[in-house]
Design a protein around this motif. Structure first.
Motif, PDB file in Angstrom:
ATOM      1  N   GLN A  14      -2.662  -4.437  -2.914  1.00 56.39           N
ATOM      2  CA  GLN A  14      -2.986  -3.213  -2.189  1.00 56.39           C
ATOM      3  C   GLN A  14      -1.910  -2.794  -1.200  1.00 56.39           C
ATOM      4  O   GLN A  14      -1.853  -1.649  -0.796  1.00 56.39           O
ATOM      5  N   GLN A  15      -1.115  -3.744  -0.792  1.00 56.16           N
ATOM      6  CA  GLN A  15      -0.337  -3.515   0.408  1.00 56.16           C
ATOM      7  C   GLN A  15       0.705  -2.415   0.311  1.00 56.16           C
ATOM      8  O   GLN A  15       0.978  -1.737   1.284  1.00 56.16           O
ATOM      9  N   GLY A  16       1.289  -2.215  -0.862  1.00 53.21           N
ATOM     10  CA  GLY A  16       2.338  -1.209  -0.974  1.00 53.21           C
ATOM     11  C   GLY A  16       3.526  -1.624  -0.130  1.00 53.21           C
ATOM     12  O   GLY A  16       3.969  -2.753  -0.211  1.00 53.21           O
ATOM     13  N   THR A  17       4.024  -0.717   0.707  1.00 57.91           N
ATOM     14  CA  THR A  17       5.114  -1.101   1.597  1.00 57.91           C
ATOM     15  C   THR A  17       4.501  -1.739   2.824  1.00 57.91           C
ATOM     16  O   THR A  17       3.759  -1.106   3.557  1.00 57.91           O
ATOM     17  N   SER A  18       4.835  -2.986   3.033  1.00 58.90           N
ATOM     18  CA  SER A  18       4.125  -3.718   4.074  1.00 58.90           C
ATOM     19  C   SER A  18       4.459  -3.210   5.470  1.00 58.90           C
ATOM     20  O   SER A  18       3.748  -3.480   6.412  1.00 58.90           O
ATOM     21  N   GLU A  19       5.538  -2.439   5.601  1.00 60.30           N
ATOM     22  CA  GLU A  19       5.894  -1.969   6.944  1.00 60.30           C
ATOM     23  C   GLU A  19       4.829  -1.045   7.525  1.00 60.30           C
ATOM     24  O   GLU A  19       4.676  -0.953   8.718  1.00 60.30           O
ATOM     25  N   ASP A  20       4.121  -0.323   6.649  1.00 61.11           N
ATOM     26  CA  ASP A  20       3.142   0.591   7.230  1.00 61.11           C
ATOM     27  C   ASP A  20       1.708   0.080   7.088  1.00 61.11           C
ATOM     28  O   ASP A  20       0.755   0.836   7.158  1.00 61.11           O
TER      29      ASP A  20
END
Ligand code: HEC
Ligand code: HEC
Ligand code: HEC
Ligand code: HEC
Length: 461
Positions: A14-20
């Protein structure tokens, strides 16, 4: 513990780009109960340390602290904190007479160009729920929040509160401090709570207990913004509808009989997508904040994240080894005192009820200890009470001393201790087993499909 490797794989999907993305937990993650009996403490601590290793790998940012996390004492939680790659937050746990909180009160984060503050507040818990060590006080939020929220580092940021305070307190807090934007409640309820606006600027949400669910909350926020309940609710409804259509299309694709249906579904999807785009545009033009949530159950069908699996397995082995060592090393007091002498074991029953013994021997209850041995959990005090006879209601610490006839779900697990009955069957009839009895072991956590009428028939087939 068991679901952690599946939770890990779900997050990485689910995380996608973890920065956001922030990964948060309201707290209460270390122990099953607010009190731990002395004998269970070592195994409980090993288990808790395993959970932390898994949380480190999953990449949690912060967790709240509830009274339950202090069940093994402050010193242990402090040790755990040092092993954690994430922040343990509580703004109101203090040592008596100290002016500084024991843990980090808040965590500041930037996501894109949005400043975020995550605050932890420990609730008082239920009276008699636990015995806090004398040196520790939980200060009421009324004493803490005014100054804290005035801190320049926190002002004008998006504020998230992690707390196990009850709903009424959360409501009071939001009335006094509307600058709090989101409350993630570590509540003790089975069900997920979809985000509810407690006022125009504060949302409250919660996942069901015991880590059985995760919630993915997507937020689009404008500083000084407000949650618009109507628009976002509609947005979220439409998204769910589109997800459902996608699921159906997926299911039917490749099935020649469903070609016509798929076409219809695809048309419906196009319409839904257009409506969604319009709603999204409208939301952004209104400069209003929007959100949508997706709860996921930790299902047994999810894949296991191998690195977390390894930690879970290693932890289980360590728990078992510890239990074994404790069982062997312990100075055993008088055995007959440990094991309630009112239990006599299935072999004695068999002298008068051979038919029932024979039928019971064909059921999983007869092999219920083997289930633990096979998975090398036979010395895990947490598992034993439901897999043996005669050590319910808080006497788990004696389980490792049970004689063989009671190391299974035997006659007396359901019909009650039988010594008196055996001496005078007519004078001391057994109590008929009811649903409440079964549910002590067949609780939703261990058996989510229990059906008394259906399953009763399988006990003596
Ligand atoms: C000495 C023989 C004897 C032993 C040993 C004995 N029972 Fe019984 N049991 C009886 C008799 C006789 C009855 C019938 C009593 C009556 O009619 O009221 C009975 C009745 C029962 C019933 C109720 C049956 C019904 O029809 O409702 C249950 C359940 C039961 N026993 C379970 C057990 C269990 C469990 C054990 C072992 C812990 C056990 N008994 C040991 C003789 C025995
Ligand atoms: C609250 C009671 C309870 C506790 C605690 C409990 N179990 Fe069970 N366990 C059950 C029940 C009930 C079943 C039967 C489930 C079913 O029929 O679906 C079961 C089934 C099992 C099985 C066989 C079926 C399967 O799922 O493979 C194993 C193995 C098992 N448990 C291991 C454990 C271990 C290991 C622990 C401790 C970590 C544990 N249990 C703790 C009640 C419990
Ligand atoms: C998991 C629970 C459970 C276990 C274990 C169990 N019983 Fe039962 N037993 C029941 C239930 C429930 C009934 C009632 C069945 C019904 O009402 O249809 C029953 C009924 C009985 C009866 C009444 C006659 C009958 O067959 O209905 C006897 C006697 C009995 N059990 C003896 C035993 C003995 C002896 C053992 C051990 C070998 C044993 N039971 C193990 C749950 C259990
Ligand atoms: C002391 C705990 C305990 C009690 C009480 C208990 N069970 Fe069980 N039951 C278990 C365990 C543990 C298993 C799984 C054993 C295994 O597979 O290793 C189990 C398995 C079963 C199964 C087979 C698995 C399945 O789901 O098909 C049935 C049926 C069942 N229990 C019915 C009952 C009923 C009905 C009662 C109440 C009359 C009851 N049990 C009371 C612990 C218990």
């Amino acid at each position: 513990m068991g679901g952690l490797s599946k939770k890990a794989s779900l997050f990485s999907q689910q995380q996608g780009t973890s920065e956001d993305t922030l990964i948060l937990d309201g707290g209460g993650l270390l122990f099953d109960s607010p009190r731990i009996t002395v004998h269970k403490i070592k195994q409980a601590e090993i288990n808790a340390q395993g959970i932390i290793k898994a949380y480190n790998l999953i990449g949690y940012d912060a967790v709240g602290i509830t009274g339950q996390d202090l069940a093994a004492g402050y010193d242990f939680l402090n040790k755990i904190k040092k092993e954690s790659n994430f922040a343990w937050l509580s703004a109101n746990l203090y040592l008596k007479d100290s002016v500084l909180p024991l843990f980090q009160p808040f965590l500041s984060k930037m996501i894109g160009n949005q400043a975020i503050t995550i605050i932890g507040l420990t609730g008082p818990g239920l009276d008699g729920d636990r015995q806090l060590e004398e040196k520790i006080v939980i200060r009421p939020w009324q004493e803490i929040l005014p100054d804290l929220l005035n801190t320049s580092k926190i002002k004008n940021t998006f504020i998230i509160l992690l707390t196990d305070l009850d709903r009424k307190s959360c409501q009071e807090i939001t009335e006094l401090y509307p600058s709090i934007n989101l409350i993630i409640q570590a509540a003790n309820q089975d069900e997920n709570i979809s985000p509810v606006p407690l006022n125009e600027t504060t949302l409250l949400t919660s996942t069901g207990r015991k880590g059985k669910f995760t919630g993915l909350l997507s937020i689009s926020w404008i500083n000084g913004g407000r949650w618009d309940g109507r628009l976002t609710a509609e947005l979220s409804r439409k998204k769910i509808a589109r997800d459902r259509v996608d699921l159906l299309i997926d299911q039917y694709t490749g099935n020649p009989e469903k070609t016509e249906l798929i076409k219809k579904l695809q048309e419906k999807r196009t319409i839904l997508s257009a409506e969604l785009a319009q709603l999204e545009l409208k939301t952004s033009q209104l400069e209003q904040a929007s959100y949508s949530i997706k709860f996921s159950a930790i299902e047994s069908t999810l894949p296991d994240a191998p690195d977390v699996s390894q930690i879970v397995e290693e932890t289980k082995r360590q728990v078992n080894r510890t239990g074994q060592d404790e069982g062997i090393n312990r100075q055993s007091p008088d055995r007959s005192k440990i094991i309630s002498s009112s239990f006599i074991g299935w072999k004695v029953c068999g002298s008068c009820h051979s038919a029932q013994v024979a039928s019971w021997q064909t059921t999983p209850h007869f092999a219920s200890f083997a289930g633990l041995t096979d998975t090398e959990q036979q010395f895990n005090r947490n598992c034993i009470p439901c897999h043996v006879t005669g050590v319910f209601s808080g006497s788990e610490e004696y389980a490792l001393e049970l004689p063989e006839e009671l190391q299974l779900v035997g006659c007396e697990a359901c019909h009650g201790p039988g010594r008196k009955h055996q001496m005078d069957p007519k004078g001391n009839p057994t109590i008929p087993p009811d649903q409440v009895l079964c549910l002590r072991c067949h609780n939703p956590e261990n058996d989510d499909s229990f059906d008394f009428v259906r399953d009763k028939a399988k006990v003596h087939p």
